[in-house]
Design a protein around this motif. Structure first.
Motif, PDB file in Angstrom:
ATOM      1  N   ASP A 304      -6.744 -16.073  -1.128  1.00 20.54           N
ATOM      2  CA  ASP A 304      -5.868 -14.931  -1.354  1.00 20.54           C
ATOM      3  C   ASP A 304      -6.204 -13.883  -0.311  1.00 20.54           C
ATOM      4  OD1 ASP A 304      -4.522 -12.631  -2.327  1.00 20.54           O
ATOM      5  OD2 ASP A 304      -4.639 -13.382  -4.375  1.00 20.54           O
ATOM      6  N   VAL A 305      -5.173 -13.346   0.320  1.00 24.96           N
ATOM      7  CA  VAL A 305      -5.393 -12.347   1.369  1.00 24.96           C
ATOM      8  C   VAL A 305      -6.108 -11.121   0.833  1.00 24.96           C
ATOM      9  CG1 VAL A 305      -3.196 -11.127   1.097  1.00 24.96           C
ATOM     10  CG2 VAL A 305      -4.263 -11.278   3.371  1.00 24.96           C
ATOM     11  N   ILE A 306      -6.085 -10.931  -0.487  1.00 29.13           N
ATOM     12  CA  ILE A 306      -6.784  -9.792  -1.098  1.00 29.13           C
ATOM     13  C   ILE A 306      -8.270  -9.819  -0.750  1.00 29.13           C
ATOM     14  CG2 ILE A 306      -7.627  -8.905  -3.322  1.00 29.13           C
ATOM     15  CD1 ILE A 306      -4.865  -9.390  -4.463  1.00 29.13           C
ATOM     16  N   HIS A 307      -8.873 -11.013  -0.738  1.00 31.88           N
ATOM     17  CA  HIS A 307     -10.304 -11.104  -0.448  1.00 31.88           C
ATOM     18  C   HIS A 307     -10.594 -10.703   1.002  1.00 31.88           C
ATOM     19  CE1 HIS A 307     -10.917 -12.879  -4.332  1.00 31.88           C
ATOM     20  NE2 HIS A 307     -10.105 -13.874  -4.067  1.00 31.88           N
ATOM     21  N   LEU A 308      -9.701 -11.069   1.909  1.00 30.61           N
ATOM     22  CA  LEU A 308      -9.844 -10.645   3.303  1.00 30.61           C
ATOM     23  C   LEU A 308      -9.696  -9.133   3.412  1.00 30.61           C
ATOM     24  CD1 LEU A 308      -9.872 -10.973   6.412  1.00 30.61           C
ATOM     25  CD2 LEU A 308      -7.412 -11.460   6.274  1.00 30.61           C
ATOM     26  N   GLN A 309      -8.655  -8.587   2.770  1.00 30.55           N
ATOM     27  CA  GLN A 309      -8.424  -7.143   2.825  1.00 30.55           C
ATOM     28  C   GLN A 309      -9.593  -6.372   2.199  1.00 30.55           C
ATOM     29  OE1 GLN A 309      -4.414  -7.379   0.946  1.00 30.55           O
ATOM     30  NE2 GLN A 309      -3.731  -6.159   2.690  1.00 30.55           N
ATOM     31  N   ASN A 310     -10.084  -6.868   1.069  1.00 32.32           N
ATOM     32  CA  ASN A 310     -11.207  -6.187   0.414  1.00 32.32           C
ATOM     33  C   ASN A 310     -12.450  -6.193   1.287  1.00 32.32           C
ATOM     34  OD1 ASN A 310      -9.759  -5.500  -1.855  1.00 32.32           O
ATOM     35  ND2 ASN A 310     -10.510  -7.192  -3.098  1.00 32.32           N
ATOM     36  N   TYR A 311     -12.688  -7.309   1.972  1.00 36.96           N
ATOM     37  CA  TYR A 311     -13.836  -7.389   2.879  1.00 36.96           C
ATOM     38  C   TYR A 311     -13.704  -6.345   3.986  1.00 36.96           C
ATOM     39  CZ  TYR A 311     -16.429  -9.237   6.915  1.00 36.96           C
ATOM     40  OH  TYR A 311     -17.223  -9.364   8.026  1.00 36.96           O
ATOM     41  N   ILE A 312     -12.557  -6.285   4.631  1.00 42.23           N
ATOM     42  CA  ILE A 312     -12.354  -5.332   5.736  1.00 42.23           C
ATOM     43  C   ILE A 312     -12.426  -3.893   5.222  1.00 42.23           C
ATOM     44  CG2 ILE A 312     -10.675  -4.512   7.432  1.00 42.23           C
ATOM     45  CD1 ILE A 312      -9.786  -7.457   7.739  1.00 42.23           C
ATOM     46  N   ARG A 313     -11.834  -3.636   4.067  1.00 44.08           N
ATOM     47  CA  ARG A 313     -11.895  -2.280   3.495  1.00 44.08           C
ATOM     48  C   ARG A 313     -13.337  -1.884   3.198  1.00 44.08           C
ATOM     49  NH1 ARG A 313      -7.179  -4.261  -0.519  1.00 44.08           N
ATOM     50  NH2 ARG A 313      -5.340  -3.542   0.655  1.00 44.08           N
ATOM     51  N   THR A 314     -14.108  -2.832   2.689  1.00 46.08           N
ATOM     52  CA  THR A 314     -15.504  -2.545   2.351  1.00 46.08           C
ATOM     53  C   THR A 314     -16.313  -2.235   3.602  1.00 46.08           C
ATOM     54  OG1 THR A 314     -15.365  -4.004   0.421  1.00 46.08           O
ATOM     55  CG2 THR A 314     -17.566  -3.449   1.199  1.00 46.08           C
ATOM     56  N   VAL A 315     -16.046  -2.962   4.690  1.00 44.73           N
ATOM     57  CA  VAL A 315     -16.776  -2.716   5.935  1.00 44.73           C
ATOM     58  C   VAL A 315     -16.399  -1.342   6.515  1.00 44.73           C
ATOM     59  CG1 VAL A 315     -17.278  -3.559   8.258  1.00 44.73           C
ATOM     60  CG2 VAL A 315     -16.912  -5.182   6.411  1.00 44.73           C
ATOM     61  N   ILE A 316     -15.119  -0.981   6.445  1.00 45.83           N
ATOM     62  CA  ILE A 316     -14.703   0.350   6.927  1.00 45.83           C
ATOM     63  C   ILE A 316     -15.369   1.435   6.095  1.00 45.83           C
ATOM     64  CG2 ILE A 316     -12.755   1.938   7.182  1.00 45.83           C
ATOM     65  CD1 ILE A 316     -10.996  -0.456   7.863  1.00 45.83           C
ATOM     66  N   SER A 411       1.700  11.226  -2.777  1.00 44.77           N
ATOM     67  CA  SER A 411       3.061  10.708  -2.943  1.00 44.77           C
ATOM     68  C   SER A 411       3.076   9.188  -2.855  1.00 44.77           C
ATOM     69  CB  SER A 411       3.971  11.311  -1.866  1.00 44.77           C
ATOM     70  OG  SER A 411       5.265  10.752  -1.944  1.00 44.77           O
ATOM     71  N   LEU A 412       2.337   8.627  -1.886  1.00 46.39           N
ATOM     72  CA  LEU A 412       2.282   7.175  -1.752  1.00 46.39           C
ATOM     73  C   LEU A 412       1.488   6.548  -2.895  1.00 46.39           C
ATOM     74  CD1 LEU A 412       1.721   6.488   2.069  1.00 46.39           C
ATOM     75  CD2 LEU A 412       3.832   6.333   0.755  1.00 46.39           C
ATOM     76  N   ARG A 413       0.431   7.231  -3.327  1.00 43.40           N
ATOM     77  CA  ARG A 413      -0.399   6.686  -4.412  1.00 43.40           C
ATOM     78  C   ARG A 413       0.433   6.455  -5.672  1.00 43.40           C
ATOM     79  NH1 ARG A 413      -2.881   7.640  -8.858  1.00 43.40           N
ATOM     80  NH2 ARG A 413      -1.981   9.732  -8.994  1.00 43.40           N
ATOM     81  N   GLN A 414       1.373   7.325  -5.936  1.00 48.92           N
ATOM     82  CA  GLN A 414       2.214   7.185  -7.124  1.00 48.92           C
ATOM     83  C   GLN A 414       3.163   5.996  -7.021  1.00 48.92           C
ATOM     84  OE1 GLN A 414       4.123  10.962  -7.862  1.00 48.92           O
ATOM     85  NE2 GLN A 414       2.177  12.039  -8.173  1.00 48.92           N
ATOM     86  N   ARG A 415       3.315   5.465  -5.809  1.00 45.77           N
ATOM     87  CA  ARG A 415       4.189   4.305  -5.611  1.00 45.77           C
ATOM     88  C   ARG A 415       3.430   2.989  -5.647  1.00 45.77           C
ATOM     89  NH1 ARG A 415       6.737   5.421  -0.032  1.00 45.77           N
ATOM     90  NH2 ARG A 415       7.087   3.158  -0.212  1.00 45.77           N
ATOM     91  N   LEU A 416       2.122   3.054  -5.802  1.00 46.84           N
ATOM     92  CA  LEU A 416       1.332   1.818  -5.794  1.00 46.84           C
ATOM     93  C   LEU A 416       1.728   0.918  -6.965  1.00 46.84           C
ATOM     94  CD1 LEU A 416      -2.271   3.115  -4.955  1.00 46.84           C
ATOM     95  CD2 LEU A 416      -0.731   1.873  -3.447  1.00 46.84           C
ATOM     96  N   PRO A 417       2.005  -0.367  -6.707  1.00 51.13           N
ATOM     97  CA  PRO A 417       2.352  -1.284  -7.799  1.00 51.13           C
ATOM     98  C   PRO A 417       1.155  -1.554  -8.696  1.00 51.13           C
ATOM     99  CG  PRO A 417       2.136  -2.469  -5.711  1.00 51.13           C
ATOM    100  CD  PRO A 417       2.028  -1.012  -5.387  1.00 51.13           C
ATOM    101  N   GLU A 418       1.425  -1.974  -9.931  1.00 50.99           N
ATOM    102  CA  GLU A 418       0.359  -2.225 -10.900  1.00 50.99           C
ATOM    103  C   GLU A 418      -0.606  -3.298 -10.412  1.00 50.99           C
ATOM    104  OE1 GLU A 418       1.616  -2.969 -14.853  1.00 50.99           O
ATOM    105  OE2 GLU A 418       2.850  -1.159 -14.999  1.00 50.99           O
ATOM    106  N   ALA A 419      -0.079  -4.311  -9.716  1.00 51.67           N
ATOM    107  CA  ALA A 419      -0.938  -5.393  -9.225  1.00 51.67           C
ATOM    108  C   ALA A 419      -2.003  -4.855  -8.277  1.00 51.67           C
ATOM    109  CB  ALA A 419      -0.089  -6.444  -8.511  1.00 51.67           C
ATOM    110  N   THR A 420      -1.646  -3.862  -7.480  1.00 50.25           N
ATOM    111  CA  THR A 420      -2.611  -3.260  -6.556  1.00 50.25           C
ATOM    112  C   THR A 420      -3.690  -2.528  -7.337  1.00 50.25           C
ATOM    113  OG1 THR A 420      -0.933  -3.002  -4.832  1.00 50.25           O
ATOM    114  CG2 THR A 420      -2.893  -1.614  -4.659  1.00 50.25           C
TER     115      THR A 420
END
Length: 545
Positions: A304-316, A411-420
Motif C-alpha cells: 500500500d502506498v500509505i506505507h511509503l508515504q508514512n515512511y517519507i513523512r516520518t523522515v521529513i 481550510s484543507l484540513r477540513q476537506r481531509l477524507p475519513e480514510a486519511t
C-alpha cells in the motif's frame, strides 16, 4: 508407503537457483513425486497457485528482489489459495535468528535448513501428512473460518485423548479467546499449566490476563515464558503492551526492541515499535520502524502506498526535529533517496499522482532549508491539482502549516477524507505538528489581531509594526502580508511622512508583495490583493511624476 509419500501429488518448488531445483527434483522423484512444477520467484509462484491447486510446496526464503517465502505464504493464505490439506514447507540455507524466527512465527507446516538428508525430509513430510489427514475436518473449519466447528472438533479430539490433543487444546484456546470466552479458555489451559507449563500455554494465559487488564499477572507469565525461550518474540510483544498499559513506555521500548531484533518482519510488531517510539519521541526508532513497515509490505498483498508515504513523512519529520545539522542533512538526503527509489516502483505508486506528493515533499524540504519563498512557489505550482488529490491533501496541510499559511491549512484540513484520518502514523505526525507550532501560531494570531485593532484605530505605524512581528513568525502568511501592505499603503498616503520614511515604507511594501505575487489565492484574498496592488501602482506612478 514412506518412500512413495509424494505419489500422485502436485508439487511446486519455489527457488531461484536452477541447480537446487534440479537436485531437489531428483530427491522428490525418489519419493514418488512425478508431477513437479517450478517457479523462480514468489510472483510466479503466486500466479501458478491461482491457476492450479498444489498439494505440497517447497519454498526458499530468499527469492531475489521480489516476494520472499514468508510473503508468499501470507499472500496464499490471504487469497485462500492453499487447500486445507496442502503442505507448505520453507526450505532454505538461511539460519540467522531474525530470518528463522520471522518465518516460523507465520507457522508454515515446517522449516528445513539446507543441507538436509532425504531421510529427514521423508520423515517430516510423513509426519505432516498424517497430522493433516487425522485433523482434516479441523483444518477445513479453520480454512473456512467456521469458529463453532473449530471449537466442536477440538473438544471432540481432546475428549478422545487423541494423538493431537495438545495441538487441539492450543487451537481451542486461541479460538475461545477470539470469541472473548475467556473463562472457557482458561478452563482449557488450567490442566495443562498444572502438568506442564509449556510456552504456548503460558502465552495464551498471558493473553487472557491482558484482556482482563491484569497486567502484572500478564508480565509474570511472559517472563516465565522467556526464561524457557529467550527468542519468544510474542512474549516480548505482550510485555511491551503491558508496560504501555502501566504507563512505563521506556520499559515497553526495551521489550519491543528485543522482539524486533529477534523477528523484525512482523507488521503488527513494527506498528507497536512506532507507537511506543512516538510516546517517547524517539525519532531514530520511528524512522527505522516506518522504513521496516514499507520494506515488509512492498512485495506482498499488503502493499500500500500509505506505507511509503508514512515512511517519507516520518523522515521529513525527523529532519525537522533534528538539532544536529549533519543529522538533519542525512534525513533530508534519505527523503530524496526514498522519493527517487519510489519512482522505480511503478506498482507501488500507480494508484496515486505521485508527482503531486513528490512536489509537496520537495517544498517541505525547501522550507526546512530556510527557502520559505521557494517552498511557497513550489506549492503554488500544484495547488490547483489538490481538489482531486485526496492522497496528498494531508501533505499540503503539513506544508502550509510549516510555512505559516495557517488559514489555508485549516481550510484543507477540513476537506481531509475519513480514510486519511484513520491513518495512525499520519494522524500522529499532524498532531505533533499542531503541538510543536501551537505557541508560534498563538503569538502570530496575537500580533495579527493587535495589528488589526491598531489599524482600525488609525494608528497605521503601530499596525505595520504588529503585522511585521506576525510575519517574522510566519513570513509566508498571505493574510498577514496583505494586512502589512495595507497598513504601509496607509502610511504612504499620510502627508506627515517624510520622503525618507515614505521611501522605506514603499520598499518594504514592494518586497512584501512577493509573498503573494503569482500565488493561488482564495477569492477574498485575490480581490483584496488586486485592490492593494492597484493602489500601490497608483502611488508609485504619482511618486515618479
Amino acid at each position: 508407503m514412506e518412500s512413495k509419500a509424494l505419489e500422485n501429488l502436485r508439487v511446486l518448488i519455489v527457488d531461484d537457483q536452477r541447480s537446487f531445483q534440479l537436485m531437489f527434483k531428483g530427491i522428490l522423484y525418489s519419493m514418488g513425486a512425478t508431477n513437479i512444477a517450478f517457479a523462480p520467484t514468489g510472483e510466479q509462484a503466486l500466479a501458478k497457485c491461482i491457476n492450479m491447486d498444489y498439494d505440497v510446496l517447497f519454498v526458499d526464503y530468499h527469492l531475489g528482489t521480489g516476494k520472499n517465502g514468508k510473503q508468499l505464504l501470507e499472500d496464499l493464505r490471504e487469497k485462500k489459495l492453499l487447500k486445507p490439506g496442502s503442505i507448505f514447507m520453507i526450505v532454505t540455507s538461511e539460519n540467522t535468528v531474525p530470518m528463522v524466527m520471522s518465518a516460523v512465527e507465520l507457522e508454515p507446516d515446517d522449516y528445513l535448513i539446507k543441507p538436509f538428508s532425504q531421510r529427514v525430509l521423508r520423515n517430516r513430510i510423513h509426519k505432516i501428512q498424517h497430522k493433516k489427514k487425522q485433523l482434516k475436518s479441523l483444518y477445513q473449519a479453520l480454512h473456512d473460518e467456521q469458529l463453532e466447528q473449530v471449537v466442536n472438533f477440538c473438544r471432540q479430539e481432546i475428549s478422545q485423548e487423541g494423538r493431537y490433543q495438545q495441538f487441539c487444546k492450543r487451537v481451542l484456546t486461541e479460538t475461545l479467546i477470539k470469541q472473548q470466552q475467556l473463562d472457557a479458555a482458561e478452563q482449557v489451559l488450567a490442566h495443562n499449566l498444572q502438568q506442564h507449563r509449556s510456552g504456548w500455554a503460558l502465552m495464551l494465559q498471558a493473553h487472557i490476563c491482558y484482556e482482563r487488564q491484569a497486567y502484572e499477572q500478564c508480565l509474570a507469565l511472559c517472563n516465565e515464558a522467556l526464561e524457557s525461550n529467550r527468542y519468544f518474540a510474542e512474549a516480548l510483544d505482550l510485555t511491551a503492551k503491558c508496560y504501555m498499559a502501566l504507563s512505563a513506555p521506556e520499559d515497553a521500548l526495551k521489550a519491543i526492541q528485543q522482539a524486533a531484533e529477534i523477528a523484525p518482519h512482523s507488521m503488527s510488531r513494527q506498528h507497536l515499535v512506532m507507537e511506543i517510539a512516538r510516546e517517547l519521541h524517539d525519532i531514530p526508532q520511528q524512522v527505522a520502524a516506518s522504513k521496516q513497515l514499507y520494506e515488509i509490505t512492498r512485495r506482498s498483498l499488503k502493499q500500500d502506498v500509505i506505507h511509503l508515504q508514512n515512511y517519507i513523512r516520518t523522515v521529513i519529520e525527523a529532519a525537522m526535529e533534528a538539532e544536529d545539522p549533519q543529522q538533519k542533512n542525512r534525513y533530508q538526503q534519505e527523503t530524496l533517496i526514498a522519493l527517487q527509489r519510489a519512482r522505480l516502483d511503478e506498482a507501488m505508486i500507480r494508484d496515486i499522482d505521485f508527482d503531486v506528493f513528490e512536489i509537496l515533499c520537495q517544498a517541505r524540504l525547501e522550507s526546512l532549508s530556510g527557502q520559505q519563498f521557494q517552498a511557497k512557489r513550489t506549492y503554488a505550482s500544484i495547488a490547483d491539482l489538490l481538489t482531486e488529490q485526496e492522497h496528498s491533501l494531508a501533505d499540503a496541510v503539513l506544508l502550509l502549516n510549516q510555512i505559516g499559511e495557517y488559514e489555508e491549512a485549516e481550510s484543507l484540513r477540513q476537506r481531509l477524507p475519513e480514510a486519511t484520518l484513520e491513518n495512525p502514523v499520519l494522524n500522529a505526525i499532524m498532531r505533533r505538528q499542531v503541538d510543536s507550532t501551537g505557541e508560534r501560531r498563538a503569538h502570530f494570531t496575537e500580533f495579527n489581531k493587535e495589528g488589526i485593532r491598531c489599524y482600525k484605530a488609525g494608528n497605521y505605524q503601530e499596525a505595520a509594526r504588529q503585522f511585521e512581528l506576525a510575519l517574522e513568525l510566519a513570513p509566508m502568511n498571505t493574510g498577514a502580508a496583505l494586512n502589512y501592505i495595507q497598513s504601509l499603503l496607509q502610511q504612504l498616503t499620510q502627508p506627515a511622512n517624510g520622503r525618507a520614511r515614505a521611501g522605506d515604507a514603499f520598499e518594504r511594501c514592494r518586497k512584501t508583495f512577493r509573498v503573494v505575487d503569482h500565488m493561488p489565492l482564495p477569492e477574498h484574498h485575490r480581490v483584496r490583493y488586486q485592490e492593494l496592488l492597484s493602489r500601490f501602482e497608483k502611488i508609485r506612478s504619482e511618486q515618479r511624476r
